[in-house]
Design a protein around this motif. Sequence first.
Motif, PDB file in Angstrom:
ATOM      1  N   ARG A   4       0.864  -1.184   0.000  1.00 37.00           N
ATOM      2  CA  ARG A   4       0.000   0.000   0.000  1.00 37.00           C
ATOM      3  C   ARG A   4       0.903   1.237   0.000  1.00 37.00           C
ATOM      4  N   MET A   5       0.863   2.016  -1.079  1.00 42.24           N
ATOM      5  CA  MET A   5       1.667   3.235  -1.212  1.00 42.24           C
ATOM      6  C   MET A   5       0.775   4.423  -0.888  1.00 42.24           C
ATOM      7  N   ILE A   6       1.082   5.131   0.201  1.00 39.50           N
ATOM      8  CA  ILE A   6       0.258   6.250   0.653  1.00 39.50           C
ATOM      9  C   ILE A   6       0.928   7.575   0.274  1.00 39.50           C
ATOM     10  N   THR A   7       0.161   8.453  -0.362  1.00 38.61           N
ATOM     11  CA  THR A   7       0.619   9.801  -0.668  1.00 38.61           C
ATOM     12  C   THR A   7      -0.509  10.784  -0.360  1.00 38.61           C
ATOM     13  N   PRO A   8      -0.196  11.965   0.163  1.00 41.90           N
ATOM     14  CA  PRO A   8      -1.273  12.925   0.433  1.00 41.90           C
ATOM     15  C   PRO A   8      -1.887  13.518  -0.825  1.00 41.90           C
ATOM     16  N   ALA A  54       5.711  11.896   6.555  1.00 40.38           N
ATOM     17  CA  ALA A  54       5.513  11.455   7.940  1.00 40.38           C
ATOM     18  C   ALA A  54       4.371  12.188   8.625  1.00 40.38           C
ATOM     19  N   TRP A  55       4.199  13.469   8.348  1.00 37.32           N
ATOM     20  CA  TRP A  55       3.155  14.236   9.035  1.00 37.32           C
ATOM     21  C   TRP A  55       1.799  14.052   8.367  1.00 37.32           C
ATOM     22  N   ARG A  56       1.722  14.240   7.052  1.00 33.63           N
ATOM     23  CA  ARG A  56       0.431  14.171   6.365  1.00 33.63           C
ATOM     24  C   ARG A  56      -0.113  12.744   6.303  1.00 33.63           C
ATOM     25  N   SER A  57       0.743  11.755   6.306  1.00 33.00           N
ATOM     26  CA  SER A  57       0.287  10.357   6.243  1.00 33.00           C
ATOM     27  C   SER A  57       0.339   9.690   7.608  1.00 33.00           C
ATOM     28  N   ALA A  58       0.364  10.489   8.663  1.00 32.35           N
ATOM     29  CA  ALA A  58       0.509   9.935  10.010  1.00 32.35           C
ATOM     30  C   ALA A  58      -0.634   8.994  10.362  1.00 32.35           C
ATOM     31  N   HIS A  94       7.508  12.874  14.686  1.00 31.91           N
ATOM     32  CA  HIS A  94       8.435  11.894  15.268  1.00 31.91           C
ATOM     33  C   HIS A  94       7.727  10.615  15.689  1.00 31.91           C
ATOM     34  N   ARG A  95       6.444  10.713  16.045  1.00 31.17           N
ATOM     35  CA  ARG A  95       5.700   9.495  16.349  1.00 31.17           C
ATOM     36  C   ARG A  95       5.628   8.599  15.103  1.00 31.17           C
ATOM     37  N   THR A  96       5.336   9.203  13.964  1.00 36.19           N
ATOM     38  CA  THR A  96       5.270   8.425  12.723  1.00 36.19           C
ATOM     39  C   THR A  96       6.636   7.845  12.379  1.00 36.19           C
ATOM     40  N   MET A  97       7.674   8.637  12.532  1.00 42.24           N
ATOM     41  CA  MET A  97       9.022   8.148  12.262  1.00 42.24           C
ATOM     42  C   MET A  97       9.370   6.976  13.169  1.00 42.24           C
ATOM     43  N   GLY A  98       8.901   7.060  14.424  1.00 39.30           N
ATOM     44  CA  GLY A  98       9.181   5.979  15.355  1.00 39.30           C
ATOM     45  C   GLY A  98       8.456   4.685  15.043  1.00 39.30           C
ATOM     46  N   LEU A  99       7.316   4.770  14.341  1.00 35.42           N
ATOM     47  CA  LEU A  99       6.587   3.565  13.948  1.00 35.42           C
ATOM     48  C   LEU A  99       7.257   2.812  12.804  1.00 35.42           C
ATOM     49  N   ALA A 100       8.070   3.517  12.028  1.00 31.85           N
ATOM     50  CA  ALA A 100       8.611   2.956  10.783  1.00 31.85           C
ATOM     51  C   ALA A 100       9.725   1.956  11.044  1.00 31.85           C
TER      52      ALA A 100
END
Length: 319
Positions: A4-8, A54-58, A94-100
């Motif tokens: 699944r490729m997510i883009t805003p 990371a922010w828009r696709s959080a 940073h929360r999104t970055m931490g999930l990756a």
Amino acid sequence: MRIRMITPAARGSRSGNRATAERWARFLRAGGHRVDVATDYADEPADAMVALHAWRSAGAAARFRDRHPDRPLVVALTGTDLYRFQASDPDTTHRTMGLADRLVAIHEAAADDIPARFHDRLTVIIQSATPPPGPRQPVRGEFRALVVGHLRHEKDPFRPARAARRLPPDSRVVVHHFGLAPDAEWAEAARAEMANNPRYRWHGEMPRWRVRRALSRAHLLVHSSRMEGGANAVGEAIVAGVPVLASAIPGNTGLLGRDYPGRFPVEDTAALTDLLRRAEGDPDFYATLTKHCRQRAPLFEPEREAAAWRGLMNELTAS
């Protein structure tokens, strides 16, 4: 593997984010994966996710990680992630970055701009570019400096025009600008600049093939952004053999190299004027710029970018 490729950016958008997502999807499909490009995630079947921004696709990234804690999640960091939202909303970013499982950046200086705790997750995959068809043939009668980018504050779009105004009367520099005006105010500003500056031509938005052809006729690309995550225009100029003058922001430095001599301080009109004068009048300086760009060109080969994406996803799948 189904990815699944997510883009805003929605389907049909002319945004760079959409174009990037579609290109990455093509690379992964060529490697045997099934890729769905979407703007969100609502529990659709997926063995892995690549979330652009990371922010828009959080929300999409968090939902995928919650539903599939053992499946690969890649988060691609955009310029606004690195240079806007880390400051304005660090908790979400940073929360999104931490999930990756892995973070992807598109220029070599990105590690300088993220917290050290994320460095071991970072992979740099420079966006590829293809040279224009046919030989490079710079125009005669003027020293053409091309600007490629929409008229937005972040792009500092009129800095090259202002720098060209300060050149001596015998200079042949003319700035040709290709880019969309997002509203009437920006369009009027561009027309006013043309009316008062004989060294500036605004051509509006043009199809990519026209821009690539214009590159083959230019002597320089000028990229004056205040903030950028790694501009496609810079890569396209490099592979076209066109030297670049660029603001000394991380996104430009990460594409051109830390020792590149054609950088100038952000918003420094006088410094850009000096570089334009040197590029036009000093053959040795122009040759140095050209040599540096030629040495960087292999980094932008499509095969290199495609292999990096396929290798990353295969690595994550295997682990």
